[in-house]
Design an enzyme around this catalytic site. Structure first.
Site, PDB file in Angstrom:
ATOM      1  N   ALA A  43       3.180   6.979   1.596  1.00 10.69           N
ATOM      2  CA  ALA A  43       1.724   7.469   0.739  1.00 10.69           C
ATOM      3  C   ALA A  43       0.941   8.472   1.239  1.00 10.69           C
ATOM      4  O   ALA A  43      -0.343   8.520   0.303  1.00 10.69           O
ATOM      5  CB  ALA A  43       1.290   6.381  -0.815  1.00 10.69           C
ATOM      6  N   ARG A 100      -7.705  15.409  -3.475  1.00  4.26           N
ATOM      7  CA  ARG A 100      -8.917  14.547  -3.096  1.00  4.26           C
ATOM      8  C   ARG A 100     -10.206  14.719  -2.128  1.00  4.26           C
ATOM      9  O   ARG A 100     -10.949  13.833  -1.350  1.00  4.26           O
ATOM     10  CB  ARG A 100      -8.196  13.691  -2.057  1.00  4.26           C
ATOM     11  CG  ARG A 100      -6.609  13.319  -2.379  1.00  4.26           C
ATOM     12  CD  ARG A 100      -6.526  11.548  -3.415  1.00  4.26           C
ATOM     13  NE  ARG A 100      -4.919  11.396  -3.631  1.00  4.26           N
ATOM     14  CZ  ARG A 100      -4.639  12.002  -4.793  1.00  4.26           C
ATOM     15  NH1 ARG A 100      -5.593  12.113  -5.434  1.00  4.26           N
ATOM     16  NH2 ARG A 100      -3.862  11.537  -5.298  1.00  4.26           N
ATOM     17  N   GLY A 110      -4.110  16.847   7.407  1.00  2.00           N
ATOM     18  CA  GLY A 110      -4.463  16.660   9.097  1.00  2.00           C
ATOM     19  C   GLY A 110      -3.167  16.645  10.069  1.00  2.00           C
ATOM     20  O   GLY A 110      -3.211  16.000  11.096  1.00  2.00           O
ATOM     21  N   GLU A 141      -4.661  16.648  -1.054  1.00  2.00           N
ATOM     22  CA  GLU A 141      -5.373  17.273  -0.185  1.00  2.00           C
ATOM     23  C   GLU A 141      -6.539  17.606  -1.827  1.00  2.00           C
ATOM     24  O   GLU A 141      -7.386  17.090  -1.384  1.00  2.00           O
ATOM     25  CB  GLU A 141      -5.618  17.366   0.356  1.00  2.00           C
ATOM     26  CG  GLU A 141      -4.326  16.436   1.755  1.00  2.00           C
ATOM     27  CD  GLU A 141      -2.550  16.797   1.330  1.00  2.00           C
ATOM     28  OE1 GLU A 141      -2.721  17.223   1.498  1.00  2.00           O
ATOM     29  OE2 GLU A 141      -2.775  15.456   3.083  1.00  2.00           O
ATOM     30  N   LYS A 189       1.011  -0.913   0.301  1.00  3.23           N
ATOM     31  CA  LYS A 189      -0.359  -0.042  -0.185  1.00  3.23           C
ATOM     32  C   LYS A 189       0.697   1.676   0.082  1.00  3.23           C
ATOM     33  O   LYS A 189       0.193   1.907   0.693  1.00  3.23           O
ATOM     34  CB  LYS A 189      -1.469  -0.280   1.361  1.00  3.23           C
ATOM     35  CG  LYS A 189      -1.833  -1.517   1.048  1.00  3.23           C
ATOM     36  CD  LYS A 189      -2.979  -0.801   0.368  1.00  3.23           C
ATOM     37  CE  LYS A 189      -3.758  -2.477   0.504  1.00  3.23           C
ATOM     38  NZ  LYS A 189      -4.592  -2.235  -1.213  1.00  3.23           N
ATOM     39  N   ARG A 190       2.304   1.085  -0.782  1.00  2.00           N
ATOM     40  CA  ARG A 190       2.603   2.566  -0.589  1.00  2.00           C
ATOM     41  C   ARG A 190       3.191   2.535   1.003  1.00  2.00           C
ATOM     42  O   ARG A 190       3.033   3.350   0.986  1.00  2.00           O
ATOM     43  CB  ARG A 190       2.660   3.087  -2.027  1.00  2.00           C
ATOM     44  CG  ARG A 190       2.051   2.462  -3.342  1.00  2.00           C
ATOM     45  CD  ARG A 190       3.581   2.229  -3.566  1.00  2.00           C
ATOM     46  NE  ARG A 190       2.629   1.074  -4.856  1.00  2.00           N
ATOM     47  CZ  ARG A 190       2.657  -0.172  -5.380  1.00  2.00           C
ATOM     48  NH1 ARG A 190       2.979  -0.645  -4.347  1.00  2.00           N
ATOM     49  NH2 ARG A 190       2.850  -0.259  -7.080  1.00  2.00           N
ATOM     50  N   GLU A 201       4.173  15.064   6.032  1.00  2.81           N
ATOM     51  CA  GLU A 201       3.089  15.354   7.406  1.00  2.81           C
ATOM     52  C   GLU A 201       4.834  14.935   8.498  1.00  2.81           C
ATOM     53  O   GLU A 201       5.555  14.861   9.688  1.00  2.81           O
ATOM     54  CB  GLU A 201       2.223  15.303   7.954  1.00  2.81           C
ATOM     55  CG  GLU A 201       1.394  16.257   7.304  1.00  2.81           C
ATOM     56  CD  GLU A 201       0.323  15.984   7.226  1.00  2.81           C
ATOM     57  OE1 GLU A 201      -0.512  15.251   7.153  1.00  2.81           O
ATOM     58  OE2 GLU A 201      -1.159  17.175   7.939  1.00  2.81           O
ATOM     59  N   LEU A 259      -6.046   6.484   2.212  1.00  4.36           N
ATOM     60  CA  LEU A 259      -7.715   6.765   1.891  1.00  4.36           C
ATOM     61  C   LEU A 259      -9.029   5.801   1.874  1.00  4.36           C
ATOM     62  O   LEU A 259      -9.881   6.598   2.108  1.00  4.36           O
ATOM     63  CB  LEU A 259      -7.584   6.969   0.492  1.00  4.36           C
ATOM     64  CG  LEU A 259      -6.180   8.429   1.137  1.00  4.36           C
ATOM     65  CD1 LEU A 259      -5.915   8.575  -1.480  1.00  4.36           C
ATOM     66  CD2 LEU A 259      -6.623   9.878   0.796  1.00  4.36           C
ATOM     67  N   GLY A 261       0.355  12.737   4.236  1.00  2.30           N
ATOM     68  CA  GLY A 261       0.702  12.631   5.553  1.00  2.30           C
ATOM     69  C   GLY A 261       2.191  12.414   4.859  1.00  2.30           C
ATOM     70  O   GLY A 261       2.633  12.499   6.784  1.00  2.30           O
TER      71      GLY A 261
HETATM   72  C1  1HE Z   1      -3.039   3.479  -1.511  1.00  3.74           C
HETATM   73  C2  1HE Z   1      -2.504   4.687  -0.730  1.00  3.74           C
HETATM   74  C3  1HE Z   1      -3.589   5.538   0.410  1.00  3.74           C
HETATM   75  C4  1HE Z   1      -1.632   3.745  -2.701  1.00  3.74           C
HETATM   76  N1  1HE Z   1      -4.181   5.455   0.678  1.00  3.74           N
HETATM   77  N2  1HE Z   1      -4.206   2.963  -0.693  1.00  3.74           N
HETATM   78  N3  1HE Z   1      -2.240  10.156  -0.919  1.00  3.74           N
HETATM   79  C5  1HE Z   1      -2.323  10.095  -1.811  1.00  3.74           C
HETATM   80  O1  1HE Z   1      -3.533  11.019  -1.883  1.00  3.74           O
HETATM   81  C6  1HE Z   1      -1.970   9.398  -2.653  1.00  3.74           C
HETATM   82  C7  1HE Z   1      -1.929   8.458  -3.299  1.00  3.74           C
HETATM   83  N4  1HE Z   1      -0.827   7.216  -4.484  1.00  3.74           N
HETATM   84  C8  1HE Z   1      -0.829   7.359  -4.827  1.00  3.74           C
HETATM   85  O2  1HE Z   1      -0.669   8.336  -5.225  1.00  3.74           O
HETATM   86  C9  1HE Z   1      -0.098   6.523  -5.826  1.00  3.74           C
HETATM   87  O3  1HE Z   1      -0.188   5.323  -4.703  1.00  3.74           O
HETATM   88  C10 1HE Z   1       1.502   6.436  -5.464  1.00  3.74           C
HETATM   89  C11 1HE Z   1       1.985   7.692  -6.551  1.00  3.74           C
HETATM   90  C12 1HE Z   1       2.150   6.678  -4.017  1.00  3.74           C
HETATM   91  C13 1HE Z   1       2.079   4.669  -5.959  1.00  3.74           C
HETATM   92  O4  1HE Z   1       1.649   4.797  -7.343  1.00  3.74           O
HETATM   93  P1  1HE Z   1       2.089   3.797  -7.653  1.00  3.74           P
HETATM   94  O5  1HE Z   1       1.835   3.480  -9.101  1.00  3.74           O
HETATM   95  O6  1HE Z   1       3.220   2.837  -7.677  1.00  3.74           O
HETATM   96  O7  1HE Z   1       1.001   2.411  -6.807  1.00  3.74           O
HETATM   97  P2  1HE Z   1      -0.555   2.059  -7.067  1.00  3.74           P
HETATM   98  O8  1HE Z   1      -0.777   1.564  -8.096  1.00  3.74           O
HETATM   99  O9  1HE Z   1      -1.491   3.426  -6.735  1.00  3.74           O
HETATM  100  O10 1HE Z   1      -0.872   1.809  -5.554  1.00  3.74           O
HETATM  101  C14 1HE Z   1      -0.567   0.561  -4.948  1.00  3.74           C
HETATM  102  C15 1HE Z   1      -1.135  -0.068  -3.756  1.00  3.74           C
HETATM  103  O11 1HE Z   1      -1.613   0.991  -2.932  1.00  3.74           O
HETATM  104  C16 1HE Z   1      -2.886   0.015  -4.304  1.00  3.74           C
HETATM  105  O12 1HE Z   1      -3.622  -0.972  -3.650  1.00  3.74           O
HETATM  106  P3  1HE Z   1      -4.311  -2.019  -4.596  1.00  3.74           P
HETATM  107  O13 1HE Z   1      -4.939  -2.374  -3.639  1.00  3.74           O
HETATM  108  O14 1HE Z   1      -4.926  -1.260  -5.947  1.00  3.74           O
HETATM  109  O15 1HE Z   1      -3.148  -2.362  -4.799  1.00  3.74           O
HETATM  110  C17 1HE Z   1      -2.825   1.884  -4.122  1.00  3.74           C
HETATM  111  O16 1HE Z   1      -4.723   1.732  -3.764  1.00  3.74           O
HETATM  112  C18 1HE Z   1      -2.565   1.650  -3.004  1.00  3.74           C
HETATM  113  N5  1HE Z   1      -2.354   2.641  -2.062  1.00  3.74           N
HETATM  114  N6  1HE Z   1      -1.213   4.980  -1.438  1.00  3.74           N
HETATM  115  C19 1HE Z   1      -4.863   3.898   0.375  1.00  3.74           C
HETATM  116  N7  1HE Z   1      -2.582   7.190   0.648  1.00  3.74           N
HETATM  117  C20 1HE Z   1      -3.408  13.015   8.238  1.00  3.74           C
HETATM  118  S1  1HE Z   1      -4.062  13.980   6.941  1.00  3.74           S
HETATM  119  C21 1HE Z   1      -3.032  14.222   5.649  1.00  3.74           C
HETATM  120  C22 1HE Z   1      -3.781  13.860   4.185  1.00  3.74           C
HETATM  121  C23 1HE Z   1      -3.318  12.573   2.970  1.00  3.74           C
HETATM  122  O17 1HE Z   1      -2.246  12.633   3.261  1.00  3.74           O
HETATM  123  S2  1HE Z   1      -3.678  12.575   1.858  1.00  3.74           S
HETATM  124  C24 1HE Z   1      -2.834  12.043   0.495  1.00  3.74           C
HETATM  125  C25 1HE Z   1      -2.819  10.744   1.022  1.00  3.74           C
END
Ligand code: 1HE
Length: 255
Positions: A61, A134, A139, A131, A24-25, A111, A65, A108
């Site tokens: 990552a 999305r 936070g 964020e 899940k990165r 963060e 979410l 995060g």
């Molecule tokens: C996740 C998450 C996640 C990956 N929550 N499951 N963070 C984001 O918005 C970043 C979201 N992630 C991405 O942009 C990409 O995943 C990456 C650039 C990090 C990596 O890309 P990639 O092509 O190597 O991997 P992928 O195919 O997108 O992800 C692999 C798996 O990890 C996949 O799950 P699967 O079950 O389909 O294999 C994704 O769903 C999962 N995954 N990132 C849940 N973040 C305290 S408040 C803070 C607020 C925030 O942090 S908002 C920003 C959230």
């Protein structure tokens, strides 16, 4: 010290904690956050420096979410406060934390990284605050920590557009202190950890405790607090050793 989402080890003054949720990165689930806190809480007094890194090519990552959709508003507040509590334990807990960063340092994840004191970036690093794109908001302390590093103005633009800063840009902005080659972040973190762990403990303590607090103070209060820290550090045995070592032209041997 292996948990479900983390693998920790301790060697004398230095500890390492790997996030091992690579599938899940290293997205920060409540379980991962809890394990980080439990590791930090259980550290023996002897540990002075902790290296944080992510297995599988990504640091973190950001928020898992999948868990956001399950929160009520009230739970969302408590959840954000959980992040604040845990990241404060890193940033102002008295130990030095080092991030060895690869791949995603997103949301995060940024963060988390900015709650650590020394940040090392490999070429694969991407810094992003997506964020706004999305439909949510930061936070885990970014409004305070990231905006202090890059400025509120730049953080506003970063969040509005969801732009990505690469490792070089991140270094220029101060998100990373070191930009190293592929595979070099962890070795560099270990080198720096050894150096920092050999410092006088009270000096390290004041550096990580006093500076963030003084940043929140007025000019006059900051200067007064600085004087107290300066005076207290000067009466430690390590100050005597540090000064003696300088005049005797030898390396200091601190406690
Ligand atoms: C996740 C998450 C996640 C990956 N929550 N499951 N963070 C984001 O918005 C970043 C979201 N992630 C991405 O942009 C990409 O995943 C990456 C650039 C990090 C990596 O890309 P990639 O092509 O190597 O991997 P992928 O195919 O997108 O992800 C692999 C798996 O990890 C996949 O799950 P699967 O079950 O389909 O294999 C994704 O769903 C999962 N995954 N990132 C849940 N973040 C305290 S408040 C803070 C607020 C925030 O942090 S908002 C920003 C959230």
């Amino acid at each position: 010290m292996t948990g479900v989402y983390t693998e920790g080890k301790i060697d004398g003054r230095i500890a390492e904690l790997a996030m091992i949720r690579a599938d899940k990165r290293n997205a920060m689930s409540e379980g991962l956050l809890r394990e980080i806190e439990a590791f930090v809480d259980a550290l023996p007094d002897a540990v002075r420096v902790v290296i944080l890194h992510g297995q599988g090519g990504h640091f973190c990552a950001g928020l898992d979410l999948n868990e956001v959709v399950e929160h009520t508003g009230e739970e969302g507040v408590y959840h954000s406060r959980d992040w604040h509590r845990v990241l404060d334990k890193l940033h102002q807990g008295g130990r030095v934390f080092i991030s060895a960063m690869t791949g995603a340092v997103i949301g995060g994840g940024l963060e988390l990284a900015t709650a650590t004191h020394i940040r090392i970036a490999e070429p694969s690093v991407i810094f992003q605050l997506p964020e706004g794109r999305r439909g949510i908001f930061v936070g885990g302390g970014a409004t305070v920590r990231v905006s202090r590093i890059i400025g509120a103005d730049r953080m506003i633009e970063m969040m509005l557009t969801g732009r990505i800063y690469d490792a070089d840009e991140g270094q220029q902005l101060g998100l990373a202190h070191y930009r190293v080659g592929e595979g070099e972040a962890l070795p560099r973190a270990r080198e720096l950890a050894a150096k920092v762990a050999a410092n006088a403990p009270m000096s390290n303590y004041f550096i990580v405790q006093a500076l963030p607090r003084i940043a929140d103070m007025s000019h006059a209060d900051g200067l007064f607090t600085e004087s107290l820290a300066a005076a207290l550090s000067q009466i430690t045995p390590d100050a005597a050793e540090g000064l003696a070592a300088f005049f005797e032209k030898r390396p200091p041997k601190f406690r």
